[in-house]
Design a protein around this motif. Structure first.
Motif, mmCIF file in Angstrom:
data_model
loop_
_atom_site.group_PDB
_atom_site.id
_atom_site.type_symbol
_atom_site.label_atom_id
_atom_site.label_comp_id
_atom_site.label_asym_id
_atom_site.label_seq_id
_atom_site.Cartn_x
_atom_site.Cartn_y
_atom_site.Cartn_z
ATOM 1 N N TRP A 35 1.360 6.526 -6.790
ATOM 2 C CA TRP A 35 0.151 7.271 -7.168
ATOM 3 C C TRP A 35 0.456 8.761 -7.130
ATOM 4 O O TRP A 35 0.096 9.491 -8.060
ATOM 5 N N SER A 71 2.250 1.748 -3.403
ATOM 6 C CA SER A 71 1.181 2.098 -4.345
ATOM 7 C C SER A 71 0.802 3.566 -4.222
ATOM 8 O O SER A 71 0.666 4.273 -5.232
ATOM 9 N N GLU A 98 0.833 -1.210 0.000
ATOM 10 C CA GLU A 98 0.000 0.000 0.000
ATOM 11 C C GLU A 98 0.866 1.259 0.000
ATOM 12 O O GLU A 98 0.589 2.228 -0.709
#
Length: 298
Positions: A154, A150, A147
């Motif tokens: 992002w 990610s 996470e």
């Protein structure tokens, strides 16, 4: 928010071959160009600490100074650093800076803690380098680590829509183009909604733990949520609607290391919040712009 004085952009027909003129860059025309490389010889200064940072307090620069201050607050003495101000008026095209970052963008870091200096450029890469070096602010394994990465990537992919897209056309472009502003405002609001939904059920972006993902995203979207980016853009984008983003933003803003990190290499705003260069922890108490006789520069 159509500007009736602006030329009709629909009348523009791209030429068969694009050519550069100095008028292409809007407010930044004097430093924008379509080629890379150094424009002049200028060596970079080197201080006494293991980490040598060459930067300015833009959102990307703030990521790294916050990270370094968080590492020091967590007891990692090897994260001591000198932060040298790079004014984005041509300093980034000096030969020394280009040798550290061939892309001529801040921030750039030289890690001198080992037998050979290591150059690291791109803010996300610098955060990962420091997190792995000190084993901090990056989950060791599993879903939380995934996470974290990610959301970090992002941000690296999303921020150009906020800065180079929305921010440029809303504030810096020489003419107001309704289509461009609407296009990027829509995308930024979608991104804020992405964050708001994630933060509805999670204290931080990677879950329960504060990580480099938060450190990367906060200077962009946290600043936007606090109305600190691009003039009246907060009102224009109705940032008050994103309650979870605002809760997360406020929690991070209260962290002492974040407050210090925002000050480093800052040259605008409240003089008491400007520390043009940082070479010692005591500089926050003795060398902010309100405590020095050096005239403020913007």
């Amino acid at each position: 928010m159509t500007d009736t004085a602006a030329p009709d952009s629909s009348a523009y027909t791209p030429p068969k071959v694009w050519t550069w003129t100095k008028e292409n860059g809007g407010r930044f025309a004097s430093i924008n160009r379509p080629t890379a490389g150094a424009t002049h010889e200028k060596e970079l200064p080197v201080g006494r600490h293991p980490m040598q940072l060459y930067s300015k307090a833009t959102p990307n620069g703030v990521k790294v100074t916050v990270m370094l201050e968080e590492l020091l607050a967590a007891g990692h003495k090897g994260a001591e650093y000198d932060a040298w101000l790079i004014r984005i008026d041509g300093d980034q095209f000096g030969s020394g800076f280009v040798a550290v970052n061939p892309n001529s963008k801040i921030p750039a870091l030289v890690d001198r803690s080992g037998p050979e200096p290591i150059r690291v450029f791109e803010s996300g890469s610098i955060l990962v380098h420091l997190a792995e070096k000190f084993g901090a602010f990056l989950p060791a394994r599993g879903a939380a680590r995934a996470e974290c990465f990610s959301w970090l990537f992002w941000q690296m992919g999303a921020a150009p829509y906020l800065g180079g897209g929305f921010g440029h056309f809303y504030v810096y472009a020489p003419t107001r183009i309704e289509y461009a502003i609407d296009r990027f405002a829509m995308e930024v609001k979608r991104q804020l909604d992405v964050l708001d939904r994630r933060l509805a059920d999670n204290e931080y972006l990677a879950g329960a733990e504060y990580t480099i993902a938060d450190i990367a995203v906060w200077p962009w979207y946290g600043a936007l949520a606090k109305g600190l980016l691009y003039g009246a853009s907060g009102e224009f984008l109705s940032v008050h609607e994103y309650k979870n983003v605002r809760r997360w933003t406020d929690a991070i803003a209260r962290r002492p290391a974040v407050k210090r990190g925002r000050m480093v290499n800052r040259t605008s705003g409240d003089p008491a919040s400007q520390l043009h260069e940082r070479h010692d922890a005591s500089d926050f108490d003795t060398k902010t712009q309100d405590k020095t006789s050096e005239p403020a520069k913007t």
